[in-house]
Scaffold this motif. Structure first.
Motif, mmCIF file in Angstrom:
data_model
loop_
_atom_site.group_PDB
_atom_site.id
_atom_site.type_symbol
_atom_site.label_atom_id
_atom_site.label_comp_id
_atom_site.label_asym_id
_atom_site.label_seq_id
_atom_site.Cartn_x
_atom_site.Cartn_y
_atom_site.Cartn_z
ATOM 1 N N ILE A 85 28.956 -23.105 -13.160
ATOM 2 C CA ILE A 85 29.041 -21.943 -12.527
ATOM 3 C C ILE A 85 28.063 -22.009 -11.376
ATOM 4 N N ARG A 86 28.407 -21.779 -10.068
ATOM 5 C CA ARG A 86 27.497 -22.153 -8.830
ATOM 6 C C ARG A 86 27.416 -20.717 -7.998
ATOM 7 N N PHE A 87 26.174 -20.614 -7.611
ATOM 8 C CA PHE A 87 25.741 -19.292 -6.959
ATOM 9 C C PHE A 87 25.583 -19.813 -5.373
ATOM 10 N N PRO A 88 25.523 -18.954 -4.465
ATOM 11 C CA PRO A 88 25.631 -19.375 -2.967
ATOM 12 C C PRO A 88 24.002 -20.050 -2.767
ATOM 13 N N ALA A 89 23.931 -20.668 -2.169
ATOM 14 C CA ALA A 89 22.368 -21.410 -1.527
ATOM 15 C C ALA A 89 21.455 -20.259 -1.499
ATOM 16 N N GLY A 90 20.297 -20.236 -2.154
ATOM 17 C CA GLY A 90 19.401 -19.225 -1.787
ATOM 18 C C GLY A 90 19.451 -17.996 -2.959
ATOM 19 N N ALA A 91 20.534 -17.877 -3.536
ATOM 20 C CA ALA A 91 20.710 -16.917 -4.482
ATOM 21 C C ALA A 91 19.942 -17.224 -5.808
ATOM 22 N N LYS B 243 23.829 -26.264 -2.370
ATOM 23 C CA LYS B 243 22.977 -26.928 -1.418
ATOM 24 C C LYS B 243 23.254 -26.449 0.142
ATOM 25 N N ASP B 244 22.248 -26.163 0.721
ATOM 26 C CA ASP B 244 22.419 -25.616 2.173
ATOM 27 C C ASP B 244 23.026 -26.923 3.149
ATOM 28 N N LYS B 245 23.318 -26.591 4.253
ATOM 29 C CA LYS B 245 23.673 -27.660 5.195
ATOM 30 C C LYS B 245 23.001 -29.264 5.293
ATOM 31 N N ASN B 246 21.672 -29.130 5.034
ATOM 32 C CA ASN B 246 21.060 -30.287 4.865
ATOM 33 C C ASN B 246 20.833 -30.850 3.481
ATOM 34 N N GLY B 247 21.426 -30.283 2.723
ATOM 35 C CA GLY B 247 21.674 -30.893 1.255
ATOM 36 C C GLY B 247 20.304 -30.376 0.568
ATOM 37 N N ARG B 248 19.846 -29.269 0.955
ATOM 38 C CA ARG B 248 18.522 -28.928 0.322
ATOM 39 C C ARG B 248 18.804 -27.282 0.016
ATOM 40 N N ASP B 249 18.222 -27.025 -1.247
ATOM 41 C CA ASP B 249 18.145 -25.579 -1.624
ATOM 42 C C ASP B 249 17.270 -24.967 -0.551
ATOM 43 N N PRO B 250 17.647 -24.107 0.479
ATOM 44 C CA PRO B 250 16.813 -23.512 1.392
ATOM 45 C C PRO B 250 15.702 -22.233 0.772
ATOM 46 N N GLY B 251 16.056 -21.957 -0.454
ATOM 47 C CA GLY B 251 15.046 -20.713 -0.649
ATOM 48 C C GLY B 251 15.606 -19.541 -0.044
#
Ligand SMILES: [Zn+2]
Length: 530
Positions: free
Chosen positions: A432-438, A474-482
């Motif tokens: 189960i995947r949630f959007p980046a930052g969530a 992950k966000d565009k840079n492959g990081r979790d942006p917080g």
């Protein structure tokens, strides 16, 4: 051979709950004065009424296992028993008819133990007839049993219902029908393939009576050795190969091949309406398989056949299948009334070819968070890959998971899963995947109690024990942006959003416009722009 006869009570296909209750009531001598048998046509209401009449009046009775040979039994089978009267309310709705009925019940049974009145389609009775019936039911004459059958129980007055024991006959599944046909054929020494029986069950459209009469027609035509081709001929049906060829052409959106296949159907002199209903049944079955799996009772085909069909239609998403089904359903009235049904059929097929592939919304969301690339103009091959990537297992899995959670009445958890950007099934893992930052959604899902429940539901939905993984995109840079920052004033936000390629695409596809902007802090906090 004579008419096909089955043993009492056991012949109530798919109605074991009713058979058991009636059997117990007869054995315990706890019979009601009046029964209502409610259910769709062909589910066995009238057969059950006749069986019950035999149980009551058999010379060896009352017994749950009437002999089927004595005079009362034989006469009931033949519909000429003096004490078992059948009337069709649809054709006899007048007060006169009910007076006649009242007169009939006022006399004691002429010969047998009980006088049994079977009234079919009882909801069709006129108001005055209903009142007369009600009066009779209020003071039921001794040794009279009413059996009222109806396909529309909501139209039966509550005052009548409250004086009857009500039995709900459930819909018979295609699988139950073909199993039943198989047992009849085996006991009668008839050779016939499973595929042919599935076809006969489908032609009966869920009605035991109709599929039996189709079977009788086929046996009259070819005796006890039934070839698939005979069945096709009697039903005016199409060969499986032609059907599969058409399904393949629709999946490939190949209009030329569709028209050539339809031409072949016409060449073989097959009935276009029958071909249409078979095609409809195939797409329905494929769609159901995606949601409920190939082993569900709801299907009219063997799991092997279904898997083969599912394989050739992987290019179609659930939404695509729905739209093809929609086009086929729309075709029905035209096919039945038009003098040029073939042209209508061709035009509907061409329209299925021009349906653009639907990209599931999860895919759109993925592209918004940078994972899915450009969805605006995929080439045919790319398009197919995109659609098949996690289909079909995942498409059905999300729905099955939600159904499983809903069953446990957990609206908050249902809502939580509604925020998931992806629900996937990979081998023994449910993801189960949630959007980046969530972060907060992830934390919520990882609470011990929630996690346990989700794991149980996922395993139920997947039909096997699964390991559960909760992830963030992950966000565009492959990081979790917080958590995201407030991105400035509203105008700035509008500009930023409007220039995003994915948003641009959404606006174009849906003919939408941006009316308000809220920073998509998916934690659900109150970080709104004024
Ligand atoms: Zn008998």
């Amino acid at each position: 051979m004579g008419p096909i006869r089955s043993p009492p009570f056991e012949s109530l296909i798919g109605q074991q709950h009713i058979a058991r209750t009636l059997r117990n009531a007869i054995e315990a001598d706890r019979l009601a004065h009046a029964y209502i048998f409610s259910g769709l046509r062909g589910t066995g209401k009238t057969s059950a009424a006749r069986i019950l009449a035999k149980c009551l009046n058999c010379e060896k009775g009352p017994t749950p296992d009437p002999c089927n040979q004595c005079i009362p039994c034989t006469e009931i089978t033949q519909g000429r028993s003096i004490d078992v009267l059948e009337m069709d309310a649809a054709s006899r709705t007048g007060v006169g008819d009910i007076r006649e009925l009242q007169e009939v019940v006022s006399y004691a049974p002429a010969r047998d133990r009980f006088k049994v009145l079977i009234i079919d389609e009882v909801h069709m009775l006129s108001k005055s007839a209903f009142n007369a019936l009600l009066k009779t039911l209020e003071e039921p004459p001794a040794r009279v049993v009413f059996i009222l059958a109806t396909t529309e129980i909501q139209k039966v007055l509550p005052t009548i219902l409250s004086r009857c024991q009500v039995f709900e006959f459930r819909r018979v599944t295609p699988r139950e029908l073909s199993t039943h046909l198989r047992s009849i054929c085996d006991s009668e020494g008839i050779t016939i393939s499973d595929e042919a029986l599935d076809r006969i069950a489908r032609a009966g459209e869920g009605s035991v009576r109709d599929s039996l009469s189709v079977l009788e027609r086929i046996l009259a035509f070819c005796g006890t050795e039934v070839e698939d081709e005979d069945v096709l001929q009697v039903l005016g049906a199409v060969r499986a190969e032609i059907l599969i060829r058409m399904v393949g052409a629709i999946a490939e959106r190949d209009a030329g091949e569709m028209l050539a296949t339809l031409d072949a159907v016409m060449d073989e002199g097959r009935d276009l309406l029958h071909f249409w209903s078979e095609l409809l049944a195939v797409f329905r079955d494929i769609l159901i398989t995606r949601v409920a799996g190939a082993d569900t009772e709801l299907l009219s085909r063997s799991p092997e056949e279904i898997r083969a069909l599912d394989k050739i239609t992987t290019a179609l998403s659930g939404e695509d299948l729905n739209r093809v089904l929609g086009l086929l359903v729309e075709l029905e009235p035209g096919l039945k009334s038009s003098s040029q049904p073939r042209f209508l059929f061709e035009s509907a097929l061409i329209r299925t070819a021009s349906l653009a592939a639907v990209v599931p919304i999860e895919r759109f969301l993925e592209s918004l968070s940078g994972g899915g690339g450009d969805l605006s103009s995929p080439s045919g091959e790319q398009k197919k890959k995109k659609l098949t990537r996690s289909e079909p297992a995942t498409a059905g899995f999300r729905a099955a998971l939600l159904a499983s959670i809903k069953k446990r009445s957990r609206p908050m958890i249902t809502a939580l899963i509604g925020h998931a950007s992806g629900v996937e099934l990979e081998g023994d893992q449910a993801i189960i995947r949630f959007p980046a930052g969530a972060e907060s959604f992830k934390t919520q899902a990882e609470r011990e109690e929630t996690l346990t429940l989700l794991k149980g539901c996922a395993s139920e939905a997947g039909g096997r024990p699964l390991v559960l993984r909760i992830e963030l995109e992950k966000d565009k840079n492959g990081r979790d942006p917080g958590p995201r920052r407030e991105a400035g004033n509203r105008r700035q936000l509008m500009e930023t959003a409007g220039s995003d390629p994915a948003v641009k695409h959404l606006l174009r596809e849906f003919g939408a416009q941006i009316v308000d902007i809220r920073p998509l802090d998916l934690e659900g906090s109150a970080e709104e722009t004024p």
